[in-house]
Structures are given as C-alpha cells and as structure tokens.
Design an enzyme around this catalytic site. Structure first.
Site, PDB file in Angstrom:
ATOM      1  N   VAL A  44       0.834  -1.205   0.000  1.00  0.00           N
ATOM      2  CA  VAL A  44       0.000   0.000   0.000  1.00  0.00           C
ATOM      3  C   VAL A  44       0.871   1.258   0.000  1.00  0.00           C
ATOM      4  O   VAL A  44       0.628   2.211  -0.744  1.00  0.00           O
ATOM      5  CB  VAL A  44      -0.973  -0.003   1.194  1.00  0.00           C
ATOM      6  CG1 VAL A  44      -1.773   1.294   1.241  1.00  0.00           C
ATOM      7  CG2 VAL A  44      -1.928  -1.187   1.109  1.00  0.00           C
ATOM      8  N   CYS A  45       1.902   1.240   0.841  1.00  0.00           N
ATOM      9  CA  CYS A  45       2.808   2.401   0.913  1.00  0.00           C
ATOM     10  C   CYS A  45       3.476   2.666  -0.428  1.00  0.00           C
ATOM     11  O   CYS A  45       3.670   3.820  -0.832  1.00  0.00           O
ATOM     12  CB  CYS A  45       3.888   2.163   1.964  1.00  0.00           C
ATOM     13  SG  CYS A  45       3.276   1.812   3.617  1.00  0.00           S
ATOM     14  N   THR A  46       3.849   1.599  -1.111  1.00  0.00           N
ATOM     15  CA  THR A  46       4.513   1.747  -2.409  1.00  0.00           C
ATOM     16  C   THR A  46       3.620   2.493  -3.388  1.00  0.00           C
ATOM     17  O   THR A  46       4.071   3.397  -4.102  1.00  0.00           O
ATOM     18  CB  THR A  46       4.893   0.358  -2.958  1.00  0.00           C
ATOM     19  OG1 THR A  46       5.782  -0.281  -2.033  1.00  0.00           O
ATOM     20  CG2 THR A  46       5.568   0.469  -4.309  1.00  0.00           C
ATOM     21  N   LEU A  49       3.316   6.351  -2.281  1.00  0.00           N
ATOM     22  CA  LEU A  49       4.483   7.171  -2.581  1.00  0.00           C
ATOM     23  C   LEU A  49       4.614   7.424  -4.069  1.00  0.00           C
ATOM     24  O   LEU A  49       4.967   8.523  -4.502  1.00  0.00           O
ATOM     25  CB  LEU A  49       5.742   6.503  -2.029  1.00  0.00           C
ATOM     26  CG  LEU A  49       5.875   6.571  -0.509  1.00  0.00           C
ATOM     27  CD1 LEU A  49       6.945   5.612  -0.023  1.00  0.00           C
ATOM     28  CD2 LEU A  49       6.195   7.982  -0.053  1.00  0.00           C
TER      29      LEU A  49
END
Length: 211
Positions: A44-46, A49
């Site tokens: 999810v973070c990927t 960002l």
C-alpha cells in the site's frame, strides 16, 4: 503528543533520501504535507508514494512540499525508492524521512499503541507557511489514502484563507461557496457585489471568487 488544528507543527532534524533536513527551514514559505508509512517494502505504501510523486506538478501549483516518513533506516529507503520507481512508473521526487528511533513519529503522535507499538499509522498533517497544523488525517495500515482529497482540502484552505467564505459538502474548486456567518449582509455587499443566493439567513451561497 496530540497535535490539534492551529498548533505549531513541531520542528525537527532528520536524515532523508534528499539529505539532512531541518523541517521548518526546509518548509520555508511553502505549505507542507507530512505523511507517515507503517513500513518500507509494503504494497500500500509503495502505491501511495508513487502517486504522491506523480502529483508533484499539482503540489507545485499550490506551493506545497510533500515529505514522507517511515521508521526504517535510510539505507532501506534507498532500495525501496528504486522499487517505487520501477513499479509505479515515477521516481521519488520528494524527501522520505528515516526515523528508526521514532523521534519524529513520537513528536507527531504517529504511533498508536493499540494498532501497533512498532509502526506508524497512516498519518497526514497539512501545515501552512506559518507552520500551523491545518489538517490531520489518520488512516489504518490496510487502507491507502486518497491524495486527491488532500489536494481538495488544500484548495479549500487556501481559498478560505483569502476570502471570507467556507466550502460546502463535496465542494470542488470552481464550485459555489458559502459566505461565512460572521460577515453581515452590508459587508457582504461590498465583498460580493454580484450578489448571492440566500437560502437561509445563515446559508448564503455565492459563486467562488476564484475560478
């Protein structure tokens, strides 16, 4: 620490993917979006960002700087940055804070022990050029943030800072706005000479002064 709207955003120094940063100095006269990630190399973070990197032209138009954070070592950020560029089609173009000692996370209350005592939740802080906190959002680790909504709120904040208006439900830039109740009708005539639609004395709808 609990940060409330109108509080001064805590200053700090930290290592980032773009070198050592002194936060207030780095922010300068810009608006800022500071947002945290639970951990590097998570899916999810990927996506978040990568999408934030794609929004850089939109942030630039609004005089906004983005800066991310996770509680990993700087060396891990560098490898993850390459993955983001590869999988999301856009290289990182804003700093990513390394916070392995939780210094910044604790300053901003990004650790929620009942969710996790080791990783930050998905916190968002919108900070104005006076270094005041203007928006806080907290998402669970399983849910990616809506950065289009963050842009929408920044548009609203910048508009309502300049004019004596508020933005209604589901407002988007260019939509009609509401004259704030603290402005009486006599003053409103000077500010909005084109008139307004008075639905109720407290609900006066007017075309946006900035389209």
């Amino acid at each position: 620490m609990t940060l409330r709207l109108g509080d001064i955003a805590p200053d700090f120094e930290a290592d980032t993917t773009e070198g050592r940063v002194s936060f207030h100095q780095w922010l300068g006269n810009s608006w800022g979006v500071l947002f945290s990630h639970p951990k590097n190399y998570t899916p999810v973070c990927t996506t978040e960002l990568g999408y934030t990197a794609k929004l850089k032209p939109e942030f630039d138009k609004r005089n906004v700087k983005a800066i991310g954070l996770s509680v990993d070592e700087l060396k891990d950020h560098e490898g993850w940055s390459r993955d983001i560029a590869e999988t999301q089609g856009t290289p990182l173009n804003f700093p990513l804070i390394a916070d392995p000692d939780f210094k910044v996370a604790n300053l901003y209350g990004m650790i929620h022990p009942n969710a996790s005592d080791r990783f930050t939740v998905r916190s968002v802080f919108v900070i104005d050029p006076n270094k005041k906190v203007r928006l806080t959002l907290t998402y669970p680790a399983s849910t990616g943030r809506n950065f289009d909504e963050i842009l929408r709120v920044i548009d609203s904040l910048q508009l309502t800072d300049q004019y004596k208006v508020a933005t209604p439900v589901n407002w988007k830039p260019g939509d009609d706005v509401i004259i704030v109740p603290s402005v009486n009708n006599e003053d409103a005539k000077k500010l909005f000479p084109g008139g307004w639609n008075e639905i109720k004395p407290y609900l006066r709808v007017v075309p946006s002064p900035k389209r």
